[in-house]
Design a protein around this motif. Structure first.
Motif, PDB file in Angstrom:
ATOM      1  N   MET A   3      40.497 -18.319  12.586  1.00 20.41           N
ATOM      2  CA  MET A   3      40.438 -17.616  13.663  1.00 20.41           C
ATOM      3  C   MET A   3      41.846 -16.541  13.970  1.00 20.41           C
ATOM      4  SD  MET A   3      41.132 -20.469  16.929  1.00 20.41           S
ATOM      5  CE  MET A   3      42.656 -21.727  16.340  1.00 20.41           C
ATOM      6  N   ARG A   4      41.757 -15.478  13.873  1.00 19.45           N
ATOM      7  CA  ARG A   4      42.695 -14.832  13.151  1.00 19.45           C
ATOM      8  C   ARG A   4      43.904 -15.169  15.000  1.00 19.45           C
ATOM      9  NH1 ARG A   4      40.142  -9.543  11.441  1.00 19.45           N
ATOM     10  NH2 ARG A   4      39.212 -10.310  13.356  1.00 19.45           N
ATOM     11  N   SER A   5      42.780 -14.516  16.441  1.00 23.93           N
ATOM     12  CA  SER A   5      43.458 -14.462  16.817  1.00 23.93           C
ATOM     13  C   SER A   5      42.686 -15.468  18.455  1.00 23.93           C
ATOM     14  CB  SER A   5      43.292 -13.079  17.893  1.00 23.93           C
ATOM     15  OG  SER A   5      41.536 -12.415  17.648  1.00 23.93           O
ATOM     16  N   LYS A   6      43.691 -16.039  19.307  1.00 22.59           N
ATOM     17  CA  LYS A   6      42.605 -16.742  20.262  1.00 22.59           C
ATOM     18  C   LYS A   6      43.337 -16.339  20.832  1.00 22.59           C
ATOM     19  CE  LYS A   6      44.969 -21.103  20.443  1.00 22.59           C
ATOM     20  NZ  LYS A   6      44.948 -21.008  22.027  1.00 22.59           N
ATOM     21  N   LEU A   7      42.341 -15.686  22.354  1.00 23.05           N
ATOM     22  CA  LEU A   7      42.666 -14.982  23.190  1.00 23.05           C
ATOM     23  C   LEU A   7      42.887 -15.856  24.505  1.00 23.05           C
ATOM     24  CD1 LEU A   7      43.536 -12.671  25.438  1.00 23.05           C
ATOM     25  CD2 LEU A   7      40.560 -11.636  25.868  1.00 23.05           C
ATOM     26  N   PHE A   8      43.969 -16.237  25.459  1.00 21.40           N
ATOM     27  CA  PHE A   8      43.590 -17.026  26.549  1.00 21.40           C
ATOM     28  C   PHE A   8      42.941 -16.443  27.729  1.00 21.40           C
ATOM     29  CE2 PHE A   8      46.056 -17.412  30.587  1.00 21.40           C
ATOM     30  CZ  PHE A   8      46.658 -18.860  29.669  1.00 21.40           C
ATOM     31  N   VAL A   9      42.516 -17.124  28.087  1.00 23.58           N
ATOM     32  CA  VAL A   9      41.707 -16.540  29.667  1.00 23.58           C
ATOM     33  C   VAL A   9      42.287 -17.962  30.884  1.00 23.58           C
ATOM     34  CG1 VAL A   9      39.161 -16.333  30.142  1.00 23.58           C
ATOM     35  CG2 VAL A   9      39.899 -15.854  27.931  1.00 23.58           C
ATOM     36  N   PRO A  10      42.508 -17.229  32.253  1.00 26.03           N
ATOM     37  CA  PRO A  10      42.183 -18.182  32.630  1.00 26.03           C
ATOM     38  C   PRO A  10      41.437 -18.770  33.098  1.00 26.03           C
ATOM     39  CG  PRO A  10      44.124 -16.148  32.957  1.00 26.03           C
ATOM     40  CD  PRO A  10      43.082 -15.792  32.431  1.00 26.03           C
ATOM     41  N   VAL A  66      47.343  -9.153  11.492  1.00 19.84           N
ATOM     42  CA  VAL A  66      48.509  -9.958  10.385  1.00 19.84           C
ATOM     43  C   VAL A  66      47.827 -10.818   9.731  1.00 19.84           C
ATOM     44  CG1 VAL A  66      50.537 -11.769  10.828  1.00 19.84           C
ATOM     45  CG2 VAL A  66      50.161  -9.380  12.185  1.00 19.84           C
ATOM     46  N   PHE A  67      46.570 -12.120  10.127  1.00 18.91           N
ATOM     47  CA  PHE A  67      45.871 -12.837   9.751  1.00 18.91           C
ATOM     48  C   PHE A  67      44.550 -12.655   8.652  1.00 18.91           C
ATOM     49  CE2 PHE A  67      48.887 -14.193  13.135  1.00 18.91           C
ATOM     50  CZ  PHE A  67      49.808 -15.234  12.542  1.00 18.91           C
ATOM     51  N   SER A  68      44.175 -11.335   8.764  1.00 21.90           N
ATOM     52  CA  SER A  68      43.288 -11.041   8.479  1.00 21.90           C
ATOM     53  C   SER A  68      43.276 -11.628   6.432  1.00 21.90           C
ATOM     54  CB  SER A  68      43.222  -9.615   7.923  1.00 21.90           C
ATOM     55  OG  SER A  68      42.455  -9.095   9.253  1.00 21.90           O
ATOM     56  N   VAL A  69      42.445 -12.397   5.527  1.00 22.55           N
ATOM     57  CA  VAL A  69      42.180 -13.593   5.120  1.00 22.55           C
ATOM     58  C   VAL A  69      42.195 -12.844   3.926  1.00 22.55           C
ATOM     59  CG1 VAL A  69      41.829 -15.409   6.353  1.00 22.55           C
ATOM     60  CG2 VAL A  69      40.286 -14.503   5.414  1.00 22.55           C
ATOM     61  N   PRO A  70      42.254 -12.991   2.740  1.00 27.07           N
ATOM     62  CA  PRO A  70      41.966 -12.494   1.520  1.00 27.07           C
ATOM     63  C   PRO A  70      40.082 -12.621   1.482  1.00 27.07           C
ATOM     64  CG  PRO A  70      43.467 -14.143   1.235  1.00 27.07           C
ATOM     65  CD  PRO A  70      43.228 -14.312   2.000  1.00 27.07           C
ATOM     66  N   GLN A  71      39.337 -11.594   0.676  1.00 29.43           N
ATOM     67  CA  GLN A  71      38.360 -11.923   0.436  1.00 29.43           C
ATOM     68  C   GLN A  71      37.642 -13.318  -0.711  1.00 29.43           C
ATOM     69  OE1 GLN A  71      35.506  -9.993   1.638  1.00 29.43           O
ATOM     70  NE2 GLN A  71      34.128 -11.918   0.860  1.00 29.43           N
ATOM     71  N   ALA A  72      38.016 -13.493  -1.028  1.00 33.31           N
ATOM     72  CA  ALA A  72      38.326 -14.830  -2.558  1.00 33.31           C
ATOM     73  C   ALA A  72      38.069 -15.949  -0.712  1.00 33.31           C
ATOM     74  CB  ALA A  72      39.190 -15.078  -2.857  1.00 33.31           C
ATOM     75  N   LEU A  73      38.822 -15.921  -0.060  1.00 30.64           N
ATOM     76  CA  LEU A  73      38.781 -16.939   0.693  1.00 30.64           C
ATOM     77  C   LEU A  73      38.377 -16.983   1.296  1.00 30.64           C
ATOM     78  CD1 LEU A  73      40.047 -19.780   1.480  1.00 30.64           C
ATOM     79  CD2 LEU A  73      42.163 -17.918   3.569  1.00 30.64           C
ATOM     80  N   VAL A  74      37.742 -15.904   2.384  1.00 31.66           N
ATOM     81  CA  VAL A  74      35.647 -15.832   2.622  1.00 31.66           C
ATOM     82  C   VAL A  74      35.154 -16.364   2.026  1.00 31.66           C
ATOM     83  CG1 VAL A  74      34.710 -14.621   3.609  1.00 31.66           C
ATOM     84  CG2 VAL A  74      37.188 -13.629   4.561  1.00 31.66           C
ATOM     85  N   GLU A  75      34.887 -15.900   0.714  1.00 25.44           N
ATOM     86  CA  GLU A  75      33.622 -16.243  -0.246  1.00 25.44           C
ATOM     87  C   GLU A  75      33.738 -17.562  -0.038  1.00 25.44           C
ATOM     88  OE1 GLU A  75      34.238 -13.640  -3.003  1.00 25.44           O
ATOM     89  OE2 GLU A  75      33.165 -12.026  -2.442  1.00 25.44           O
ATOM     90  N   GLU A  76      34.838 -18.874  -0.564  1.00 25.93           N
ATOM     91  CA  GLU A  76      34.622 -20.093  -0.603  1.00 25.93           C
ATOM     92  C   GLU A  76      34.455 -20.727   0.849  1.00 25.93           C
ATOM     93  OE1 GLU A  76      37.936 -23.172  -2.456  1.00 25.93           O
ATOM     94  OE2 GLU A  76      38.691 -22.036  -0.697  1.00 25.93           O
ATOM     95  N   ALA A  77      34.785 -19.757   1.369  1.00 20.88           N
ATOM     96  CA  ALA A  77      34.201 -20.401   3.100  1.00 20.88           C
ATOM     97  C   ALA A  77      33.021 -20.617   3.477  1.00 20.88           C
ATOM     98  CB  ALA A  77      35.569 -19.260   4.424  1.00 20.88           C
ATOM     99  N   GLN A  78      32.774 -19.334   3.191  1.00 24.82           N
ATOM    100  CA  GLN A  78      30.658 -19.590   3.137  1.00 24.82           C
ATOM    101  C   GLN A  78      30.230 -20.072   2.520  1.00 24.82           C
ATOM    102  OE1 GLN A  78      31.231 -15.408   1.819  1.00 24.82           O
ATOM    103  NE2 GLN A  78      30.630 -14.362   4.123  1.00 24.82           N
ATOM    104  N   ALA A 103      36.878 -13.057   9.821  1.00 24.88           N
ATOM    105  CA  ALA A 103      35.743 -12.528   8.532  1.00 24.88           C
ATOM    106  C   ALA A 103      34.319 -11.791   9.285  1.00 24.88           C
ATOM    107  CB  ALA A 103      35.700 -12.658   7.074  1.00 24.88           C
ATOM    108  N   GLY A 104      33.813 -12.085  10.108  1.00 22.11           N
ATOM    109  CA  GLY A 104      32.331 -10.785  10.146  1.00 22.11           C
ATOM    110  C   GLY A 104      32.940 -10.289  11.555  1.00 22.11           C
ATOM    111  N   ARG A 105      33.674 -10.623  12.265  1.00 22.51           N
ATOM    112  CA  ARG A 105      34.409  -9.360  13.142  1.00 22.51           C
ATOM    113  C   ARG A 105      35.227  -8.862  12.766  1.00 22.51           C
ATOM    114  NH1 ARG A 105      32.981 -14.068  16.326  1.00 22.51           N
ATOM    115  NH2 ARG A 105      35.850 -15.257  15.397  1.00 22.51           N
ATOM    116  N   ALA A 106      36.419  -8.930  11.571  1.00 24.75           N
ATOM    117  CA  ALA A 106      36.519  -8.465  11.170  1.00 24.75           C
ATOM    118  C   ALA A 106      36.200  -6.961  10.545  1.00 24.75           C
ATOM    119  CB  ALA A 106      37.576  -8.608   9.910  1.00 24.75           C
ATOM    120  N   HIS A 107      34.694  -6.875  10.190  1.00 22.90           N
ATOM    121  CA  HIS A 107      34.379  -5.549   9.061  1.00 22.90           C
ATOM    122  C   HIS A 107      33.155  -4.908  10.113  1.00 22.90           C
ATOM    123  CE1 HIS A 107      35.999  -8.021   6.417  1.00 22.90           C
ATOM    124  NE2 HIS A 107      35.907  -6.668   5.298  1.00 22.90           N
TER     125      HIS A 107
END
Length: 284
Positions: A1-8, A229-241, A280-284
């Motif tokens: 959750m790198r970005s959380k957009l506020f929606v009124p 700023v908050f894009s995560v390293p690939q190793a962390l993405v693979e662990e999360a998967q 990560a999916g949205r970042a690629h």
């Protein structure tokens, strides 16, 4: 959750625009952005949108900020928006473990009424001195708590605290340590000046260095900066998967918490892994 957009929640004309943004998560607001007279209409509009075909499967992490547990609107908010596909409910102004447990009890009733199969997590907003002091206790009050979010504006302004880097660093560090003690994630709050992109980036980078997973955005123009700023390293993405895959297998076997590579994984860890994979999916 790198970005959380506020929606009124009172601005339904913005809902589809938010869905089309690059934000990892959307946070539909029923609290501060909605005047008292518009509370019912806002919750109905948000509920209708979240129930619309395709929204839950559109790849966004769906969050709703409800009114506080002491608000006369809280129970109605939960009944309206505790829906399949909602990832988190953001509960504001939490200051006691009893409030957390009260929120969970009300949420369980709403989920049962609405046919929600997978439990919805809680994102607690820390925005008072007492809330910050008790942050670890609040985060550990119930397994439904997936993360803590910082509200610097509400924390600093009423107490005469300047929003300078030293003060921000101290509060961010305190809340991150509380979140770490409880085993939940920490998400940074909003930067109020939309025109000051440099200020947003500096505060986001500080939060990232302290282990926060992302930052709230009050305008779509802040989203790209937060994602970068908050894009995560690939190793962390693979662990999360791997965690998400293991969770699917555990769910099929009727198990909730489970061991993963020697560590216990329960709802907060799983929610974080899901957020990392989705981001990560949205970042690629």
């Amino acid at each position: 959750m790198r970005s959380k957009l506020f929606v009124p929640g009172a601005r339904p004309e913005l809902f589809d625009k938010a869905m089309a943004s690059q934000a990892d998560a959307l946070s539909f607001d029923l609290e501060d952005s909605v005047p008292e007279a518009g509370k019912q209409a806002a919750r109905e509009q948000v509920a209708a949108f979240l129930s619309r075909a395709g929204v839950a499967d559109a790849g966004k992490l769906l969050i709703v900020r409800t009114n506080g547990t002491d608000s006369p609107h809280f129970a109605a908010d939960l009944k309206a928006v505790a829906l399949p596909g909602v990832w988190l409910l953001n509960i504001p102004k939490i200051e006691s473990a009893a409030q957390v447990r009260e929120a969970v009890a009300a949420l369980e009733l709403a989920e049962a009424d609405n046919g929600v199969r997978h439990p919805i997590g809680l994102l607690l907003t820390i925005e008072t001195p007492r809330g910050l002091r008790l942050a670890a206790e609040l985060a550990a009050a119930h397994p439904r708590v997936a993360g803590l979010q910082l509200g610097l504006g509400d924390l600093f302004a009423p107490n005469g605290i300047a929003r300078d880097p030293a003060n921000v660093h101290g509060v961010l560090l305190a809340m991150k340590l509380a979140a770490a003690e409880a085993g939940v994630f920490a998400c940074d709050g909003a930067w109020p000046d939309v025109a000051d992109s440099e200020g947003f980036r500096i505060e986001a980078e500080l939060a990232c260095k302290l282990g926060f997973i992302g930052k709230s955005c009050i305008h779509p123009r802040q989203v790209d900066s937060a994602n970068a700023v908050f894009s995560v390293p690939q190793a962390l993405v693979e662990e999360a998967q791997r965690i998400v895959a293991a969770a699917r297998q555990a769910d099929a076997q009727g198990r909730g918490a489970f061991l993963f590579e020697g560590r216990m994984v329960d709802l907060p860890y799983l929610r974080r892994a899901e957020a990392i994979v989705a981001g990560a999916g949205r970042a690629h």
